[in-house]
Design a protein around this motif. Structure first.
Motif, short mmCIF file in Angstrom:
data_model
loop_
_atom_site.label_atom_id
_atom_site.label_comp_id
_atom_site.label_asym_id
_atom_site.label_seq_id
_atom_site.Cartn_x
_atom_site.Cartn_y
_atom_site.Cartn_z
N ARG A 65 0.86 -1.18 0.00
CA ARG A 65 0.00 0.00 0.00
C ARG A 65 0.90 1.22 0.00
NH1 ARG A 65 -1.56 3.68 3.78
NH2 ARG A 65 -0.66 2.45 5.48
N PHE A 66 0.63 2.17 -0.90
CA PHE A 66 1.37 3.42 -0.92
C PHE A 66 0.74 4.39 0.08
CE2 PHE A 66 2.70 1.57 -4.91
CZ PHE A 66 4.05 1.90 -4.94
N THR A 67 1.57 5.02 0.90
CA THR A 67 1.08 5.88 1.98
C THR A 67 0.72 7.28 1.51
OG1 THR A 67 3.26 6.73 2.59
CG2 THR A 67 2.56 4.63 3.61
N GLY A 68 1.23 7.68 0.35
CA GLY A 68 1.02 9.03 -0.14
C GLY A 68 2.21 9.95 0.11
N VAL A 69 3.16 9.51 0.94
CA VAL A 69 4.37 10.29 1.21
C VAL A 69 5.43 9.97 0.16
CG1 VAL A 69 6.28 10.61 2.85
CG2 VAL A 69 3.93 10.44 3.68
N ALA A 78 6.01 2.89 0.51
CA ALA A 78 5.09 1.76 0.44
C ALA A 78 5.39 0.80 1.58
CB ALA A 78 5.21 1.04 -0.90
N THR A 79 4.36 0.04 1.97
CA THR A 79 4.51 -0.95 3.03
C THR A 79 3.53 -2.09 2.80
OG1 THR A 79 4.64 -1.22 5.45
CG2 THR A 79 2.80 0.11 4.59
N HIS A 80 3.70 -3.18 3.52
CA HIS A 80 2.73 -4.27 3.48
C HIS A 80 1.57 -3.97 4.41
CE1 HIS A 80 5.08 -6.91 1.03
NE2 HIS A 80 6.00 -7.17 1.94
N VAL A 81 0.37 -4.35 4.00
CA VAL A 81 -0.81 -4.28 4.85
C VAL A 81 -1.65 -5.53 4.59
CG1 VAL A 81 -0.90 -1.76 4.93
CG2 VAL A 81 -2.16 -2.99 3.14
N ASP A 82 -2.67 -5.71 5.40
CA ASP A 82 -3.65 -6.75 5.14
C ASP A 82 -4.56 -6.26 4.02
OD1 ASP A 82 -5.78 -8.54 5.09
OD2 ASP A 82 -5.97 -8.66 7.26
N CYS A 83 -4.41 -6.85 2.86
CA CYS A 83 -5.13 -6.36 1.68
C CYS A 83 -6.63 -6.62 1.74
CB CYS A 83 -4.54 -6.98 0.41
SG CYS A 83 -2.86 -6.42 0.07
N VAL A 92 0.32 -4.13 -6.70
CA VAL A 92 1.43 -5.05 -6.88
C VAL A 92 2.74 -4.28 -6.75
CG1 VAL A 92 2.63 -6.58 -8.49
CG2 VAL A 92 0.14 -6.62 -8.36
N GLY A 93 3.58 -4.73 -5.82
CA GLY A 93 4.92 -4.16 -5.69
C GLY A 93 5.97 -5.00 -6.38
N TRP A 94 5.77 -6.32 -6.33
CA TRP A 94 6.72 -7.26 -6.92
C TRP A 94 5.97 -8.42 -7.57
CZ3 TRP A 94 6.88 -5.62 -1.85
CH2 TRP A 94 8.02 -4.91 -1.42
N THR A 95 6.59 -9.05 -8.54
CA THR A 95 6.19 -10.39 -8.93
C THR A 95 7.03 -11.37 -8.11
OG1 THR A 95 7.77 -10.47 -10.76
CG2 THR A 95 5.52 -9.75 -11.27
N ILE A 162 9.15 0.44 3.44
CA ILE A 162 9.35 0.51 4.89
C ILE A 162 8.48 -0.57 5.50
CG2 ILE A 162 9.20 1.93 6.95
CD1 ILE A 162 9.50 4.40 5.20
N HIS A 163 9.09 -1.53 6.15
CA HIS A 163 8.33 -2.68 6.64
C HIS A 163 7.52 -2.33 7.88
CE1 HIS A 163 7.34 -6.87 7.40
NE2 HIS A 163 7.86 -7.16 6.22
N HIS A 164 8.08 -1.50 8.77
CA HIS A 164 7.39 -1.13 10.01
C HIS A 164 7.43 0.39 10.17
CE1 HIS A 164 7.15 -5.31 11.32
NE2 HIS A 164 8.43 -5.44 10.97
#
Length: 203
Positions: A65-69, A78-83, A92-95, A162-164
């Protein structure tokens, strides 16, 4: 890597050339609808969709998810979230491409991925796999050997991962100073690296 997976990977990576404005169109989040219905059985399933081939290899997509910053060095955060969460707006960030292997859990760093010992001969050649992920809901115990997949990540866009704590990222700081990793389109071995080929002394 099997030929059908190679064709899928080429097609997906080719689509990524159309730019970040259309990255979400690469493959929308569909909560593991077929054919991308393989699940690991743990938290990674909240931001991955993959399909399993007859030989056990995987191909799919890893979401952010892109945060907008946007950082000072011009990387969107961008970071991981519960989609599956309302408003997650996953992209999609990666294949992902992977092969089945066994690996031994070594230790869990603070705020990082668990580290696994893999057999050097199991590392895909040619390729750049960097992340082992296990099957099943139970966190491994030290020195426990588990079945899983050795994954190769290919970024479809440039961003600051950023993971966390991604929501605290500042636009006046660089990606690195925000605690992130600069990701550029192509092979990515940095963001999820969690494998070694020899254990630290005493382990």
């Amino acid at each position: 890597m099997p030929k059908p997976t190679s064709l899928l990977l080429c097609a997906a990576f080719g689509l990524s050339g159309i730019g970040s404005a259309h990255a979400a169109d690469l493959y929308p989040w569909r909560d593991h609808e077929a054919p991308f219905n393989f699940v690991f059985g743990n938290d990674i399933d909240t931001h991955q969709q993959t399909r399993k081939s007859r030989d056990g290899s995987l191909f799919g997509f890893f979401y952010v998810r892109f945060t907008g910053v946007v950082t000072k060095d011009h990387y969107p955060v961008a970071t991981h979230v519960d989609c599956n969460m309302a408003g997650a707006d996953c992209t999609v960030g990666w294949t992902l491409a992977g092969k089945p292997v066994s690996a031994t859990f070594l230790y869990q760093p603070m705020h990082d991925h668990p580290v696994f010992l893999v057999n050097r001969a199991d590392i895909t050649q040619p390729g750049s796999p960097s992340h082992f992920h296990w099957f099943g809901p139970v966190m491994p115990m030290p020195r426990q050997t588990l079945n899983g997949t050795l994954l190769q990540l290919t970024a479809v866009d440039s961003f600051c991962f950023i993971h966390h704590g991604a929501d605290a990222a500042s636009p006046t700081a660089t990606c690195r100073d925000n605690g992130g990793v600069n990701v550029d389109r192509g092979a990515d071995i940095a963001t999820h690296l969690n494998i070694v080929t020899s254990a630290p002394p005493g382990m």
